[in-house]
Design a protein around this motif. Sequence first.
Motif, PDB file in Angstrom:
ATOM      1  N   THR A   1     136.101  70.282  -1.535  1.00 25.49           N
ATOM      2  CA  THR A   1     136.234  69.976   0.149  1.00 25.49           C
ATOM      3  C   THR A   1     137.125  69.799  -0.010  1.00 25.49           C
ATOM      4  OG1 THR A   1     135.526  68.550   2.206  1.00 25.49           O
ATOM      5  CG2 THR A   1     135.319  67.891  -0.081  1.00 25.49           C
ATOM      6  N   ASP A   2     138.121  69.855   1.037  1.00 27.74           N
ATOM      7  CA  ASP A   2     139.896  69.442   0.992  1.00 27.74           C
ATOM      8  C   ASP A   2     139.739  67.475   1.956  1.00 27.74           C
ATOM      9  OD1 ASP A   2     142.723  68.710   0.702  1.00 27.74           O
ATOM     10  OD2 ASP A   2     142.960  70.278   2.864  1.00 27.74           O
ATOM     11  N   ALA A   3     139.563  66.770   0.704  1.00 29.41           N
ATOM     12  CA  ALA A   3     138.923  65.660   2.101  1.00 29.41           C
ATOM     13  C   ALA A   3     140.250  64.953   2.130  1.00 29.41           C
ATOM     14  CB  ALA A   3     138.213  64.773   1.291  1.00 29.41           C
TER      15      ALA A   3
ATOM     16  N   SER B   1     134.737  72.612   4.429  1.00 25.61           N
ATOM     17  CA  SER B   1     136.099  72.367   4.733  1.00 25.61           C
ATOM     18  C   SER B   1     136.881  72.822   5.557  1.00 25.61           C
ATOM     19  CB  SER B   1     137.116  72.743   3.367  1.00 25.61           C
ATOM     20  OG  SER B   1     138.184  71.952   3.289  1.00 25.61           O
ATOM     21  N   ALA B   2     136.156  72.591   6.930  1.00 24.80           N
ATOM     22  CA  ALA B   2     136.447  73.013   8.492  1.00 24.80           C
ATOM     23  C   ALA B   2     136.456  73.892   8.293  1.00 24.80           C
ATOM     24  CB  ALA B   2     136.572  71.677   9.040  1.00 24.80           C
ATOM     25  N   ILE B   3     135.943  75.192   7.335  1.00 24.25           N
ATOM     26  CA  ILE B   3     136.744  76.696   6.988  1.00 24.25           C
ATOM     27  C   ILE B   3     136.351  77.639   8.217  1.00 24.25           C
ATOM     28  CG2 ILE B   3     136.600  78.978   5.234  1.00 24.25           C
ATOM     29  CD1 ILE B   3     135.966  76.496   3.244  1.00 24.25           C
TER      30      ILE B   3
ATOM     31  N   GLU C   1     139.098  88.595   6.767  1.00 24.89           N
ATOM     32  CA  GLU C   1     140.037  88.886   5.484  1.00 24.89           C
ATOM     33  C   GLU C   1     139.101  87.955   4.808  1.00 24.89           C
ATOM     34  OE1 GLU C   1     142.319  86.502   9.084  1.00 24.89           O
ATOM     35  OE2 GLU C   1     141.485  88.662   9.471  1.00 24.89           O
ATOM     36  N   ARG C   2     139.064  86.397   5.330  1.00 28.75           N
ATOM     37  CA  ARG C   2     137.246  85.328   3.953  1.00 28.75           C
ATOM     38  C   ARG C   2     136.555  86.536   3.893  1.00 28.75           C
ATOM     39  NH1 ARG C   2     140.071  80.120   6.859  1.00 28.75           N
ATOM     40  NH2 ARG C   2     141.543  79.877   6.081  1.00 28.75           N
ATOM     41  N   ARG C   3     135.937  86.563   4.739  1.00 24.05           N
ATOM     42  CA  ARG C   3     134.311  87.543   4.572  1.00 24.05           C
ATOM     43  C   ARG C   3     134.296  88.863   3.494  1.00 24.05           C
ATOM     44  NH1 ARG C   3     130.231  86.230   7.806  1.00 24.05           N
ATOM     45  NH2 ARG C   3     130.781  85.611   9.544  1.00 24.05           N
TER      46      ARG C   3
ATOM     47  N   ALA D   1     147.047  72.806  14.756  1.00 22.46           N
ATOM     48  CA  ALA D   1     145.861  72.669  13.809  1.00 22.46           C
ATOM     49  C   ALA D   1     144.747  72.468  14.719  1.00 22.46           C
ATOM     50  CB  ALA D   1     145.968  71.556  12.422  1.00 22.46           C
ATOM     51  N   ASP D   2     143.733  72.487  13.799  1.00 21.04           N
ATOM     52  CA  ASP D   2     142.805  72.383  14.525  1.00 21.04           C
ATOM     53  C   ASP D   2     142.111  71.591  15.247  1.00 21.04           C
ATOM     54  OD1 ASP D   2     142.309  73.839  12.679  1.00 21.04           O
ATOM     55  OD2 ASP D   2     139.839  73.889  11.603  1.00 21.04           O
ATOM     56  N   ASN D   3     141.982  71.365  16.863  1.00 21.97           N
ATOM     57  CA  ASN D   3     142.079  70.215  17.649  1.00 21.97           C
ATOM     58  C   ASN D   3     141.202  69.171  17.992  1.00 21.97           C
ATOM     59  OD1 ASN D   3     139.209  71.693  17.152  1.00 21.97           O
ATOM     60  ND2 ASN D   3     138.854  71.548  20.013  1.00 21.97           N
TER      61      ASN D   3
HETATM   62  N1  ARG Z   1     139.709  75.456  10.394  1.00 22.72           N
HETATM   63  C1  ARG Z   1     141.517  75.852   9.751  1.00 22.72           C
HETATM   64  C2  ARG Z   1     140.698  77.267   8.430  1.00 22.72           C
HETATM   65  O1  ARG Z   1     139.733  77.451   8.275  1.00 22.72           O
HETATM   66  C3  ARG Z   1     141.969  74.935   8.691  1.00 22.72           C
HETATM   67  C4  ARG Z   1     140.743  73.715   7.492  1.00 22.72           C
HETATM   68  C5  ARG Z   1     141.706  73.160   6.962  1.00 22.72           C
HETATM   69  N2  ARG Z   1     140.555  72.733   6.517  1.00 22.72           N
HETATM   70  C6  ARG Z   1     140.986  71.447   5.517  1.00 22.72           C
HETATM   71  N3  ARG Z   1     139.497  70.428   5.017  1.00 22.72           N
HETATM   72  N4  ARG Z   1     141.891  71.038   5.221  1.00 22.72           N
HETATM   73  O2  ARG Z   1     142.111  77.573   7.517  1.00 22.72           O
END
Ligand code: ARG
Length: 268
Positions: free
Chosen positions: A48-50, A107-109, A114-116, A197-199
């Motif tokens: 995880t990118d903390a 990581s809030a991914i 594309e990632r799939r 960035a994410d809300n």
């Molecule tokens: N939700 C966005 C994405 O997937 C940003 C996620 C970044 N997460 C983080 N832990 N830095 O691209």
Amino acid sequence: LNRRLTLTAASLLVGLALAGCGKQEPAAPAAASAPPPAAAPRVLVVGTDAAYTPFESQNEKGEVVGFDIDVVKAIALKAGIEVKFVNTPWEGIFNTLELGDRDLLVSAITITPERRQTMDFSQPYFEARQLIAVKSDSTVAKFDDIKKLKVGVQNGTTGDEVVGKLLGKSSTDIKRFESTPLALKELEAGGVQAVVADNGVVAHYLANNPGGGFKTVSDAGFSTEQYGIAVKKGNAELLAKIDKGLADIKADGTYAKIYASHFGAESK
Ligand code: ARG
């Protein structure tokens, strides 16, 4: 007498053992027929990118904490798997799955087509969308208004992707940072005039930096994004456990409790 009995017992055992051996395949080592030892379950490594409060961050003690962490811990409990969290820079985080350095990523991914192609995702566990942060006195009122500005994003995120579409991927006006907080700091410093960035992360940062002089601008044109837990492509066994655990914590109210503890009781 005792000694004679012992000897008799011993020779009897040897005899039995030899007789037993005789029944085995000639070359089979004795251990091959023994049941495998109950192997201690391997602790799964979660990357995880903390640097993404309130989803994942590091506390004063250096522990990784946050909404994502609580969700995965709860899933692991249901699934009967053991997990440990390892802070992993966003840059290259997806490669760690491929390399086998990480078993899972939370990581809030955002799940994207594309990632799939290079990894597998759990069912969605959180809905998000992009949000624009600007200085309080900015005239920016919609996404299109940032077209002529210097814009900060976290490199390789969905924010980077949407800004790239608007300004052109190779526009020199896009400033890419290794973390979202770094991009927001640059907004405060005046090096960029907007951050996308994410809300959840933008809103949290602004609420906790009242002196920063920021405001947010939302745009209905941003599509909804779904966060998923990633596993190495093809790891169907682990994915099934994660999905089952996720369904379980949603069904029994654990997810709602975790949600409320990080975002308050109001639904998003
Ligand atoms: N939700 C966005 C994405 O997937 C940003 C996620 C970044 N997460 C983080 N832990 N830095 O691209």
